[in-house]
Design a protein around this motif. Structure first.
Motif, PDB file in Angstrom:
ATOM      1  N   VAL A  30      -3.929  32.673  15.839  1.00 30.95           N
ATOM      2  CA  VAL A  30      -2.980  31.671  15.364  1.00 30.95           C
ATOM      3  C   VAL A  30      -3.060  30.454  16.282  1.00 30.95           C
ATOM      4  O   VAL A  30      -2.753  30.550  17.469  1.00 30.95           O
ATOM      5  CB  VAL A  30      -1.525  32.209  15.310  1.00 30.95           C
ATOM      6  CG1 VAL A  30      -0.592  31.131  14.747  1.00 30.95           C
ATOM      7  CG2 VAL A  30      -1.441  33.473  14.455  1.00 30.95           C
ATOM      8  N   ALA A  81      -4.213  24.400  25.184  1.00 24.21           N
ATOM      9  CA  ALA A  81      -4.223  25.874  25.112  1.00 24.21           C
ATOM     10  C   ALA A  81      -3.493  26.503  26.307  1.00 24.21           C
ATOM     11  O   ALA A  81      -2.934  27.588  26.193  1.00 24.21           O
ATOM     12  CB  ALA A  81      -5.665  26.375  25.053  1.00 24.21           C
ATOM     13  N   TYR A  82      -3.513  25.801  27.460  1.00 25.20           N
ATOM     14  CA  TYR A  82      -2.940  26.376  28.686  1.00 25.20           C
ATOM     15  C   TYR A  82      -1.656  25.688  29.128  1.00 25.20           C
ATOM     16  O   TYR A  82      -1.220  25.864  30.255  1.00 25.20           O
ATOM     17  CB  TYR A  82      -3.998  26.313  29.809  1.00 25.20           C
ATOM     18  CG  TYR A  82      -5.238  27.096  29.440  1.00 25.20           C
ATOM     19  CD1 TYR A  82      -5.266  28.491  29.556  1.00 25.20           C
ATOM     20  CD2 TYR A  82      -6.356  26.457  28.921  1.00 25.20           C
ATOM     21  CE1 TYR A  82      -6.379  29.210  29.174  1.00 25.20           C
ATOM     22  CE2 TYR A  82      -7.473  27.169  28.537  1.00 25.20           C
ATOM     23  CZ  TYR A  82      -7.483  28.544  28.664  1.00 25.20           C
ATOM     24  OH  TYR A  82      -8.590  29.272  28.279  1.00 25.20           O
ATOM     25  N   TYR A 108     -15.874  22.530  21.047  1.00 21.92           N
ATOM     26  CA  TYR A 108     -15.943  21.147  20.542  1.00 21.92           C
ATOM     27  C   TYR A 108     -17.389  20.804  20.206  1.00 21.92           C
ATOM     28  O   TYR A 108     -17.674  20.156  19.203  1.00 21.92           O
ATOM     29  CB  TYR A 108     -15.415  20.137  21.576  1.00 21.92           C
ATOM     30  CG  TYR A 108     -14.124  20.509  22.272  1.00 21.92           C
ATOM     31  CD1 TYR A 108     -13.084  21.108  21.576  1.00 21.92           C
ATOM     32  CD2 TYR A 108     -13.947  20.261  23.636  1.00 21.92           C
ATOM     33  CE1 TYR A 108     -11.900  21.448  22.227  1.00 21.92           C
ATOM     34  CE2 TYR A 108     -12.777  20.589  24.287  1.00 21.92           C
ATOM     35  CZ  TYR A 108     -11.759  21.192  23.589  1.00 21.92           C
ATOM     36  OH  TYR A 108     -10.608  21.531  24.237  1.00 21.92           O
TER      37      TYR A 108
HETATM   38  C1  LIG Z   1      -8.799  29.885  24.694  1.00 22.28           C
HETATM   39  C2  LIG Z   1      -8.839  28.465  24.288  1.00 22.28           C
HETATM   40  C3  LIG Z   1      -8.416  28.075  23.012  1.00 22.28           C
HETATM   41  C4  LIG Z   1      -7.905  29.084  22.048  1.00 22.28           C
HETATM   42  O1  LIG Z   1      -8.622  29.152  20.896  1.00 22.28           O
HETATM   43  P1  LIG Z   1      -8.082  30.099  19.720  1.00 22.28           P
HETATM   44  O2  LIG Z   1      -9.065  29.847  18.641  1.00 22.28           O
HETATM   45  O3  LIG Z   1      -6.699  29.593  19.373  1.00 22.28           O
HETATM   46  O4  LIG Z   1      -8.048  31.487  20.220  1.00 22.28           O
HETATM   47  C5  LIG Z   1      -8.439  26.740  22.680  1.00 22.28           C
HETATM   48  N1  LIG Z   1      -8.850  25.822  23.555  1.00 22.28           N
HETATM   49  C6  LIG Z   1      -9.236  26.146  24.793  1.00 22.28           C
HETATM   50  C7  LIG Z   1      -9.638  25.101  25.743  1.00 22.28           C
HETATM   51  C8  LIG Z   1      -9.249  27.477  25.187  1.00 22.28           C
HETATM   52  O5  LIG Z   1      -9.673  27.802  26.425  1.00 22.28           O
END
Ligand SMILES: *Cc1c(COP(=O)(O)O)cnc(C)c1O
Length: 350
Positions: free
Chosen positions: A210, A173-174, A106
């Motif tokens: 993706v 993401a999680y 970010y």
């Molecule tokens: C790993 C992660 C992602 C994944 O990012 P990609 O670009 O889709 O691989 C996104 N946000 C967070 C907080 C993560 O830890």
């Protein structure tokens, strides 16, 4: 957020943007001989991929019960983050709020776009400082739940959705590792909400790049017209579809990782070098140790690579849950760590 007028939040040049119209936009059937895109007529990989990722969106739409026109597919979540800045943030003028310690992209993306960051740290329990956030004005607010690197879910996100005057991006993401419902269920109520998910973690497809965003159809339409036309390769779209066609495999892997996470946590807490383990709703543990830098360097010599987060959370290592064998190897290495004077330190169980 009430009385949301999307145009007021989108950069004027993006609002006015006439998108590139690709050959595959002007004719999208499958039948015929294709002499329209200057592709090579030979070989099996000669055609441009579907710029709208229709097959993938259809399956995601059915699986998550979200209309196809509220789904965006990016080249990883990183592309989604980049697009949020490109769509909403005027360089050198607009500001965004982030809540560290959190995902580093970010901030990096803000710096790339020359967008000012207002940093409102999470509190001691790694929860949001809601009042501080609401006392600021910014175009966008990034929240990550479960959060990386702390691992916990964030409370009170809905209050931010109600009261924050701007775009709220919830990074999930999680999400597959915790039993919270996705914030996508709130999309009908909140036109300023963007929910990000990814195939990189629970779907075991980090190599494919993706990422997915869910939002109002108006936000999705603007993200779609702003992205590079062929942003996700055919191979990557196909890999994501293949993964989605095996939901049992996905569920089994997630269950295994969660089981292993608990075993790993219990075993780590027995070690004299471990002082505290933060609660995790994700596929990793944030572990406070006696000396993160020393332990990190030692583990590297044992060919076990963890993430040293000492610079963001004092004396903490972020340890991803591996296979049962990998976790065993990690534990054996930690058990063999030569204690010098730290032997009397007992783990603090909080
Ligand atoms: C790993 C992660 C992602 C994944 O990012 P990609 O670009 O889709 O691989 C996104 N946000 C967070 C907080 C993560 O830890």
């Amino acid at each position: 957020m009430k009385n949301f007028d999307l145009q007021a939040w989108v950069r004027p040049n993006i609002w006015a943007l006439k998108p590139y119209s690709s050959a595959r936009d002007e004719f999208s059937g499958n039948e015929g001989i294709f002499l329209d895109a200057n592709e090579n007529p030979f070989g099996g990989k000669n055609r441009y991929p579907d710029p709208h990722q229709r097959a993938l969106k259809k399956v995601l739409s059915e699986r998550n019960n979200i209309p196809v026109d509220q789904i965006f597919i990016g080249n990883g979540s990183d592309e989604v983050i980049d697009l949020v800045y490109r769509v909403f943030c005027e360089p050198g003028k607009d500001r965004v709020i982030i809540c560290p310690p959190t995902y580093g992209m970010y901030e990096v993306s803000a710096n790339i776009h020359n967008v000012e960051i207002i940093s409102i740290p999470l509190n001691d329990e790694f929860q949001l400082n809601i009042d501080s956030i609401l006392s600021q004005s910014a175009k966008c607010l990034f929240v990550c739940s479960p959060n990386n690197p702390s691992g916990n879910r964030l409370n009170n996100v809905q209050r931010l959705l109600d009261e924050f005057q701007g775009i709220v991006i919830v990074d999930e993401a999680y999400i597959d590792f915790c039993d919270n419902q996705s914030y996508t269920t709130l999309l009908p109520q909140y036109p300023n909400l963007i929910v990000m998910q990814t195939f990189s973690k629970a779907w075991a497809l980090a190599s494919a790049r993706v990422g997915v965003a869910y939002a109002s159809k108006d936000i999705i339409a603007i993200m779609d017209k702003t992205k590079p036309p062929y942003n996700v390769s055919r191979f990557n779209q196909e890999e994501a579809l293949k993964a989605l066609s095996k939901p049992e495999k996905h569920a089994y892997r997630v269950a295994t990782i969660l089981q292993e996470r608990e075993l790993l946590k219990d075993a780590l807490l027995q070690l004299p070098v471990v002082r505290h383990i933060y609660p995790s709703d994700a596929n990793f543990l944030l572990v406070e140790v006696t000396d993160a830098n020393a332990l990190y360097e030692y583990l590297v010599t044992q060919k076990v690579i963890v993430r040293n987060r000492h610079s963001v959370v004092r004396n903490c290592l972020r340890i991803t849950v591996g296979t049962p064998e990998e976790n065993k190897t990690l534990l054996q290495a930690l058990e063999a760590f030569p204690l010098t004077g730290a032997a009397e330190l007992q783990p603090i169980v909080r």
